[in-house]
Design a protein around this motif. Structure first.
Motif, PDB file in Angstrom:
ATOM      1  N   VAL A   1     -17.591  20.045 -13.543  1.00  0.00           N
ATOM      2  CA  VAL A   1     -18.732  20.728 -14.163  1.00  0.00           C
ATOM      3  C   VAL A   1     -18.789  20.448 -15.662  1.00  0.00           C
ATOM      4  O   VAL A   1     -19.873  20.266 -16.234  1.00  0.00           O
ATOM      5  N   LEU A   2     -17.629  20.401 -16.327  1.00  0.00           N
ATOM      6  CA  LEU A   2     -17.602  20.052 -17.749  1.00  0.00           C
ATOM      7  C   LEU A   2     -18.119  18.629 -17.951  1.00  0.00           C
ATOM      8  O   LEU A   2     -18.800  18.341 -18.938  1.00  0.00           O
ATOM      9  N   GLY A   3     -17.802  17.757 -17.025  1.00  0.00           N
ATOM     10  CA  GLY A   3     -18.368  16.409 -17.067  1.00  0.00           C
ATOM     11  C   GLY A   3     -19.879  16.430 -16.888  1.00  0.00           C
ATOM     12  O   GLY A   3     -20.610  15.686 -17.552  1.00  0.00           O
ATOM     13  N   TYR A   4     -20.351  17.313 -16.000  1.00  0.00           N
ATOM     14  CA  TYR A   4     -21.806  17.471 -15.835  1.00  0.00           C
ATOM     15  C   TYR A   4     -22.464  17.770 -17.179  1.00  0.00           C
ATOM     16  O   TYR A   4     -23.506  17.197 -17.519  1.00  0.00           O
ATOM     17  N   LEU A   5     -21.870  18.703 -17.917  1.00  0.00           N
ATOM     18  CA  LEU A   5     -22.441  19.141 -19.192  1.00  0.00           C
ATOM     19  C   LEU A   5     -22.624  17.956 -20.134  1.00  0.00           C
ATOM     20  O   LEU A   5     -23.688  17.796 -20.761  1.00  0.00           O
ATOM     21  N   ALA A   6     -21.608  17.109 -20.227  1.00  0.00           N
ATOM     22  CA  ALA A   6     -21.720  15.916 -21.075  1.00  0.00           C
ATOM     23  C   ALA A   6     -22.803  14.982 -20.554  1.00  0.00           C
ATOM     24  O   ALA A   6     -23.586  14.408 -21.324  1.00  0.00           O
ATOM     25  N   GLY A   7     -22.880  14.841 -19.231  1.00  0.00           N
ATOM     26  CA  GLY A   7     -23.868  13.952 -18.638  1.00  0.00           C
ATOM     27  C   GLY A   7     -25.300  14.380 -18.902  1.00  0.00           C
ATOM     28  O   GLY A   7     -26.182  13.539 -19.128  1.00  0.00           O
ATOM     29  N   TYR A   8     -25.546  15.690 -18.914  1.00  0.00           N
ATOM     30  CA  TYR A   8     -26.910  16.177 -19.168  1.00  0.00           C
ATOM     31  C   TYR A   8     -27.397  15.793 -20.566  1.00  0.00           C
ATOM     32  O   TYR A   8     -28.581  15.510 -20.763  1.00  0.00           O
ATOM     33  N   PHE A   9     -26.493  15.785 -21.529  1.00  0.00           N
ATOM     34  CA  PHE A   9     -26.889  15.400 -22.885  1.00  0.00           C
ATOM     35  C   PHE A   9     -27.187  13.903 -22.966  1.00  0.00           C
ATOM     36  O   PHE A   9     -28.060  13.478 -23.727  1.00  0.00           O
ATOM     37  N   VAL A  10     -26.494  13.104 -22.169  1.00  0.00           N
ATOM     38  CA  VAL A  10     -26.812  11.670 -22.089  1.00  0.00           C
ATOM     39  C   VAL A  10     -28.208  11.478 -21.497  1.00  0.00           C
ATOM     40  O   VAL A  10     -29.011  10.686 -21.995  1.00  0.00           O
ATOM     41  N   VAL A  11     -28.512  12.224 -20.450  1.00  0.00           N
ATOM     42  CA  VAL A  11     -29.836  12.137 -19.823  1.00  0.00           C
ATOM     43  C   VAL A  11     -30.929  12.494 -20.822  1.00  0.00           C
ATOM     44  O   VAL A  11     -31.947  11.800 -20.938  1.00  0.00           O
ATOM     45  N   ALA A  12     -30.717  13.594 -21.573  1.00  0.00           N
ATOM     46  CA  ALA A  12     -31.734  14.062 -22.521  1.00  0.00           C
ATOM     47  C   ALA A  12     -31.958  13.084 -23.665  1.00  0.00           C
ATOM     48  O   ALA A  12     -33.091  12.895 -24.120  1.00  0.00           O
ATOM     49  N   SER A  13     -30.885  12.445 -24.122  1.00  0.00           N
ATOM     50  CA  SER A  13     -30.997  11.614 -25.325  1.00  0.00           C
ATOM     51  C   SER A  13     -31.298  10.151 -25.046  1.00  0.00           C
ATOM     52  O   SER A  13     -31.867   9.464 -25.903  1.00  0.00           O
ATOM     53  N   ILE A  14     -30.974   9.651 -23.848  1.00  0.00           N
ATOM     54  CA  ILE A  14     -31.156   8.227 -23.567  1.00  0.00           C
ATOM     55  C   ILE A  14     -32.237   7.968 -22.515  1.00  0.00           C
ATOM     56  O   ILE A  14     -33.141   7.148 -22.725  1.00  0.00           O
ATOM     57  N   LEU A  15     -32.170   8.678 -21.390  1.00  0.00           N
ATOM     58  CA  LEU A  15     -33.081   8.368 -20.290  1.00  0.00           C
ATOM     59  C   LEU A  15     -34.464   8.979 -20.454  1.00  0.00           C
ATOM     60  O   LEU A  15     -35.488   8.320 -20.206  1.00  0.00           O
ATOM     61  N   MET A  16     -34.520  10.237 -20.868  1.00  0.00           N
ATOM     62  CA  MET A  16     -35.829  10.890 -21.001  1.00  0.00           C
ATOM     63  C   MET A  16     -36.781  10.155 -21.945  1.00  0.00           C
ATOM     64  O   MET A  16     -37.971  10.004 -21.628  1.00  0.00           O
TER      65      MET A  16
END
Length: 486
Positions: free
Chosen positions: A78-93
């Motif tokens: 879940v802590l890894g999830y948290l880091a992944g969501y910020f990658v999604v917001a800053s790079i993919l979106m």
């Protein structure tokens, strides 16, 4: 014990509420509403509703049931999830909003070519069908055991009824309906877990602080696994795997991103993603605490582990205690509503996203005659419903492991090609020989499968786990480099 008739009445009442929401949100019944909700959904509703979609019936039942075997080590993921969501917001979106896509796989067409576009959509399709079916299967077996077995209704009928109900309330409003129904479903899910924790604490004559300080909790609450890197759930492997699972199962998944693309602009979509990520982390922690409480309560009350096909099934412990554990009518009611909310907040959006992706990525609906586009969407929606029914029924006969563990393991094989495709597209400027992309993707999956099935004894006791996902993505990336245009 709560009667099957009472449980069924709760479910019927719940769906009447969903149908009412669908009636107001589906008035327009257009493809623009079904696919994109006219891109005016409030970001805070999207963020809150996405919590329910991400948790789903799998988290609602399987995470608490997994605590006995894995303790709180799932929180590393879940802590890894948290880091992944910020990658999604800053790079993919930013990529998706810049290209103004309806299906995120349209970007692959613009960047690499038609075959890459279809290949990406194909792997999403497989991933989402399997993921949605995992979630629906779990809820269907609960409904079967605690409701329909009493009336000797076959499991297959339970599955058909469940998906038909989803089809009814999503067939007009699509993603616009789901933004609103998911908000209700998330609220019910969180209320259910909070009330369940409260009532079990009362039954054990504990305050929350006493529970958190108890020796009983200590036997379940180990979070970090750091003794040996060879173990499957070592912290580094779990954290990195969790981050990549989020990047793929949220950022490269039409189901999750379709909700984000209903926001008015990129800034609101990014705000939605960041708020959602922290709420999800907190709520998942509550589910782990609930899991420990369930096993402590079962041990003190002498409650035996539920059986399925003659085998112990920890996934069924929460429903057994909620419905048969003498905790009172309030726990039973909130459990049923929470379970149904968890199940359908995931399944309804999966059905909508599968319909969207198939219409846009495979049928190229925007190129069809305007008068036939709505009919094509509706026929596709029915077809996706039938497909989910078939796959869920198959799972009953082949699935033999904890559902959430199975779900995350399968993701390593099906989302890896998407990770490689998007990474190559975003971080390089190469063109590729697009006609060879299918060979590259299937080769990467094949090699990953071979590696994933290596006997740990042959590699010094190293147990492969969620790191198969980034490995699959890396193999795909290397393959795309090899077919780049000179």
């Amino acid at each position: 014990m709560i009667s099957p008739e009472f449980i069924l009445a709760l479910i019927v009442g719940y769906f009447l509420v969903l149908f009412t929401i669908a009636r107001f949100t589906g008035k327009e019944d257009s493809n623009e509403v079904f696919f994109k909700a006219n891109r005016n959904a409030p970001w805070y509703l999207v963020a809150f509703g996405m919590v329910g979609t991400s948790l789903s019936g799998v988290t609602f039942i399987s995470v608490p049931g997994w605590v006995a075997d894995s303790q709180f080590s799932y929180f590393q993921v879940v802590l890894g999830y948290l880091a992944g969501y910020f990658v999604v917001a800053s790079i993919l979106m930013p990529v998706y909003y810049k290209n103004n896509v309806t299906s995120i796989y349209e970007y692959l067409n613009t960047r690499l070519g038609v075959q890459s576009h279809r290949a990406g959509a194909f792997f999403f399709f497989v991933s989402r069908v399997l993921g949605a079916s995992f979630r629906l299967f779990l809820v269907a077996i609960v409904l079967q055991q605690f409701i329909f077995d009493a009336w000797q209704v076959p499991f297959e009928i339970t599955v058909i009824l469940s998906i038909v109900l989803i089809w009814i309330y999503t067939q007009k409003g699509g993603i616009k309906t789901i933004v609103w129904t998911d908000t209700l479903q998330t609220l019910l899910m969180i209320v259910a877990v909070v009330l369940s924790i409260g009532y079990i604490l009362t039954a054990l004559d504990w305050s929350l602080l006493e529970f958190l300080q108890s020796n009983e909790l200590k036997s379940y609450s180990d979070v970090f696994v750091t003794d040996s890197f060879l173990t499957r759930n070592h912290f580094i492997k779990s954290f990195i795997g969790g981050a990549f699972i989020t990047i793929c199962m949220t950022g490269l998944d039409q189901d999750m991103m379709q909700k984000n693309l209903t926001c008015k602009n990129l800034k609101e979509a990014q705000k939605n993603m960041k708020v959602f990520s922290f709420v999800l982390t907190f709520v998942t922690g509550l589910f782990l605490l609930l899991g420990a409480l369930l096993f402590i309560y079962a041990d003190q009350q002498g409650i035996s582990m539920p059986l399925m096909d003659g085998k112990p099934k920890t996934d069924l412990l929460f429903p057994k205690i909620a419905l048969e554990g003498n905790l009172g009518i309030a726990v039973a009611i909130t459990f049923i509503l929470g379970l149904i909310a968890a199940a359908y907040s995931s399944a309804d959006s999966a059905l909508t996203s599968l319909t969207t992706s198939f219409c846009i990525d495979f049928l190229e609906i925007e190129k069809k005659a305007v008068g036939s586009q709505k009919r094509i969407r509706k026929i596709t929606h029915v077809g996706m419903s039938l497909l989910l029914i078939v796959v869920v029924i198959i799972f009953k006969h082949v699935l033999d492991r904890n559902v959430i563990d199975g779900l995350l393991t399968v993701a390593g094989y099906t989302y890896g090609p998407l990770l490689g495709l998007f990474s190559f597209s975003i971080f390089t400027s190469y063109a590729i020989k697009d006609r060879y992309v299918w060979f590259v993707l299937f080769a990467a999956v094949g090699i990953t499968t071979l590696i994933g099935n290596i006997n740990p004894e042959l590699i010094g006791g190293y147990q492969l786990g969620y790191e198969l996902l980034p490995l699959n993505g890396l193999l795909t990336f290397i393959g795309l480099v090899l077919i780049r245009s000179k």
